[in-house]
Design an enzyme around this catalytic site. Structure first.
Site, PDB file in Angstrom:
ATOM      1  N   HIS A  14      -7.382   9.576   3.340  1.00  0.00           N
ATOM      2  CA  HIS A  14      -7.826   9.343   2.247  1.00  0.00           C
ATOM      3  C   HIS A  14      -8.159  10.677   1.148  1.00  0.00           C
ATOM      4  O   HIS A  14      -9.200  11.196   1.280  1.00  0.00           O
ATOM      5  CB  HIS A  14      -8.781   8.214   2.002  1.00  0.00           C
ATOM      6  CG  HIS A  14      -9.221   7.559   0.770  1.00  0.00           C
ATOM      7  ND1 HIS A  14      -9.741   6.609   0.271  1.00  0.00           N
ATOM      8  CD2 HIS A  14      -9.061   8.210  -0.670  1.00  0.00           C
ATOM      9  CE1 HIS A  14      -9.909   6.442  -0.940  1.00  0.00           C
ATOM     10  NE2 HIS A  14      -9.580   7.268  -1.390  1.00  0.00           N
ATOM     11  N   HIS A  16      -6.605  12.542  -2.326  1.00  0.00           N
ATOM     12  CA  HIS A  16      -5.744  12.765  -3.282  1.00  0.00           C
ATOM     13  C   HIS A  16      -5.336  14.218  -3.623  1.00  0.00           C
ATOM     14  O   HIS A  16      -6.371  14.953  -3.849  1.00  0.00           O
ATOM     15  CB  HIS A  16      -6.483  12.251  -4.783  1.00  0.00           C
ATOM     16  CG  HIS A  16      -6.967  10.997  -4.601  1.00  0.00           C
ATOM     17  ND1 HIS A  16      -5.947   9.670  -4.991  1.00  0.00           N
ATOM     18  CD2 HIS A  16      -7.939  10.192  -4.090  1.00  0.00           C
ATOM     19  CE1 HIS A  16      -6.585   8.747  -4.796  1.00  0.00           C
ATOM     20  NE2 HIS A  16      -7.741   8.655  -4.062  1.00  0.00           N
ATOM     21  N   GLU A 197     -14.098  -0.477  -4.390  1.00  0.00           N
ATOM     22  CA  GLU A 197     -14.748   0.813  -4.698  1.00  0.00           C
ATOM     23  C   GLU A 197     -15.755   0.510  -5.447  1.00  0.00           C
ATOM     24  O   GLU A 197     -17.006   0.406  -5.138  1.00  0.00           O
ATOM     25  CB  GLU A 197     -13.776   1.861  -5.105  1.00  0.00           C
ATOM     26  CG  GLU A 197     -14.660   3.251  -5.518  1.00  0.00           C
ATOM     27  CD  GLU A 197     -13.381   4.366  -5.925  1.00  0.00           C
ATOM     28  OE1 GLU A 197     -12.458   3.918  -6.470  1.00  0.00           O
ATOM     29  OE2 GLU A 197     -13.996   5.575  -5.997  1.00  0.00           O
ATOM     30  N   ASP A 275     -11.586  12.214  -0.290  1.00  0.00           N
ATOM     31  CA  ASP A 275     -11.202  11.593  -1.742  1.00  0.00           C
ATOM     32  C   ASP A 275     -10.624  12.783  -2.437  1.00  0.00           C
ATOM     33  O   ASP A 275      -9.488  12.953  -2.457  1.00  0.00           O
ATOM     34  CB  ASP A 275     -12.258  10.673  -2.039  1.00  0.00           C
ATOM     35  CG  ASP A 275     -11.836   9.618  -3.043  1.00  0.00           C
ATOM     36  OD1 ASP A 275     -10.437   9.451  -3.218  1.00  0.00           O
ATOM     37  OD2 ASP A 275     -12.677   9.057  -3.864  1.00  0.00           O
TER      38      ASP A 275
HETATM   39  N1  ADE Z   1      -7.926   8.533  -8.158  1.00  0.00           N
HETATM   40  C1  ADE Z   1      -8.632   9.968  -7.325  1.00  0.00           C
HETATM   41  N2  ADE Z   1      -9.586   9.320  -6.981  1.00  0.00           N
HETATM   42  C2  ADE Z   1      -9.764   8.152  -7.166  1.00  0.00           C
HETATM   43  C3  ADE Z   1     -10.649   7.219  -6.707  1.00  0.00           C
HETATM   44  N3  ADE Z   1     -11.816   7.647  -6.237  1.00  0.00           N
HETATM   45  N4  ADE Z   1     -10.522   5.887  -6.923  1.00  0.00           N
HETATM   46  C4  ADE Z   1      -9.609   5.668  -7.906  1.00  0.00           C
HETATM   47  N5  ADE Z   1      -8.746   6.479  -8.157  1.00  0.00           N
HETATM   48  C5  ADE Z   1      -8.713   7.604  -7.547  1.00  0.00           C
HETATM   49 ZN    ZN Z   2      -9.364   7.588  -3.562  1.00  0.00          ZN
END
Ligand code: ADE
Ligand code: ZN
Length: 331
Positions: A14, A16, A197, A275
């Site tokens: 996970h 990005h 989340e 993340d």
């Molecule tokens: N895009 C990048 N990080 C994110 C996250 N933690 N939750 C949702 N979208 C995201």
């Molecule tokens: Zn994320």
């Protein structure tokens, strides 16, 4: 404990790639590409990273991504993350990218995917790091726009293993994307989605029942439903938990309140991930270290979390077993 964390080879599930844009690279690219950014200095940028929820982060994160213009920019972004993988002993990574963040600014899909892909190919050659790419739909946009993005991805199908769902969760439930996920599944993509989340556990049910996902990203709100917890345990559904992110975005007010230890002790399939590490004060090892410093995490827990990251990855069983043997060797 810190020695064990550093020594263990890890998979990251996970991450990005736009969230690995460090302020130094942001400044360099802004200058090179003549893009204005609302910061005077690196210190200014870091001071702006003071979030109260997911949306306050996303606003800054999308603004930062504006400096990415050319293929080389996406290459450099990805390569810098790969160097962090080397530092953190990540030997396999499954990275998200958000094509719509770039295509909406007129950057071709091909520019983005090619830059990322070439850096990942070099990572394999130079460091032996394996990787997959997952394309996320921005859930604050329409399903129609997600369909258009899916169509654009078909040319690059061999480079993209799966689709995901990210961005502003509240008010954008998984049900909004049921049809496009069905189509993605028919096309052979793996499916993941951010769920639970910030929004409540009903979003996790929707992701499971309406989107038929293979993994849940975050999922920490599942703890509010004993029935859901039981199901997640029985199915051993992977939850890619991101502790630093949850603290920085105030999903939990303090590290001591984070529920990862409870989820793990209950028997859920949990992994630890970073993340958006450039925004959330640290890469994967720092996430593990923070957990150990704040929660009653044992050495056995660390090994379980690390093994789960490989078991829940999208690599084939032979490679999984090879990597799990490397973990045992490191222990
Ligand atoms: N895009 C990048 N990080 C994110 C996250 N933690 N939750 C949702 N979208 C995201
Ligand atoms: Zn994320």
């Amino acid at each position: 404990m810190i020695d064990l964390i550093k020594r263990l080879p890890k998979a990251e599930l996970h991450l990005h790639i736009e969230g690995s844009l460090e302020p130094e690279l942001m400044f360099r690219l802004a200058k090179k590409n003549n893009v204005e950014i609302p910061y005077e200095s690196i210190e200014d940028v870091r001071n702006a990273y003071n979030f109260t929820n997911l949306q306050t982060f996303l606003d800054i994160y999308y603004a930062g991504a504006n400096v990415l213009i050319n293929k080389d920019d996406f290459y450099d972004l990805t390569w810098e993350y790969i160097l962090k993988c080397v530092e953190n002993n990540i030997i396999h990574t499954e990275i998200f990218f958000d094509p719509q963040t770039h295509t909406s600014r007129g950057i071709p899909f091909e520019t983005v995917i090619t830059g990322i892909k070439e850096a990942l190919a070099d990572a394999k050659e130079k460091y032996g790091i394996t990787s997959c790419i997952i394309m996320c739909f921005l859930r604050h946009l329409s399903q129609q726009e997600a369909f258009e993005t899916l169509e654009q991805s078909f040319r690059f199908k061999e480079d993209i293993i799966g689709v995901g769902l990210d961005s502003s969760e509240l008010g954008n439930p998984p049900s909004k994307f049921e049809a496009v996920f069905k189509k993605a599944k028919e096309e052979g993509f793996k499916l993941v989605a951010h769920a639970g989340e910030e929004a409540d556990f009903t979003y996790i049910y929707e992701a499971l029942d309406l989107l038929a996902i293979d993994r849940i990203d975050h999922g920490v709100q599942s703890i509010k439903s004993p029935e859901l917890m039981k199901r997640l345990k029985e199915e051993q559904m992977p939850l890619t938990v991101c502790p630093n992110s949850n603290i920085e975005l105030k999903v939990f007010q303090t590290y001591k309140e984070h529920n990862i230890k409870e989820l793990l002790d209950y028997g859920l399939n949990i992994s630890v991930n970073s993340d958006d590490p450039a925004y959330f004060k640290g890469y994967i090892n720092q996430n593990f270290i923070n957990l150990c410093e704040n929660l009653p995490i044992t050495e056995g827990d660390i090994v379980t979390l690390v093994k789960n990251s490989f078991k829940s990855s999208f690599i084939d069983n032979d490679l999984k077993n090879e990597y799990l043997a490397k973990v045992d060797e490191a222990i």
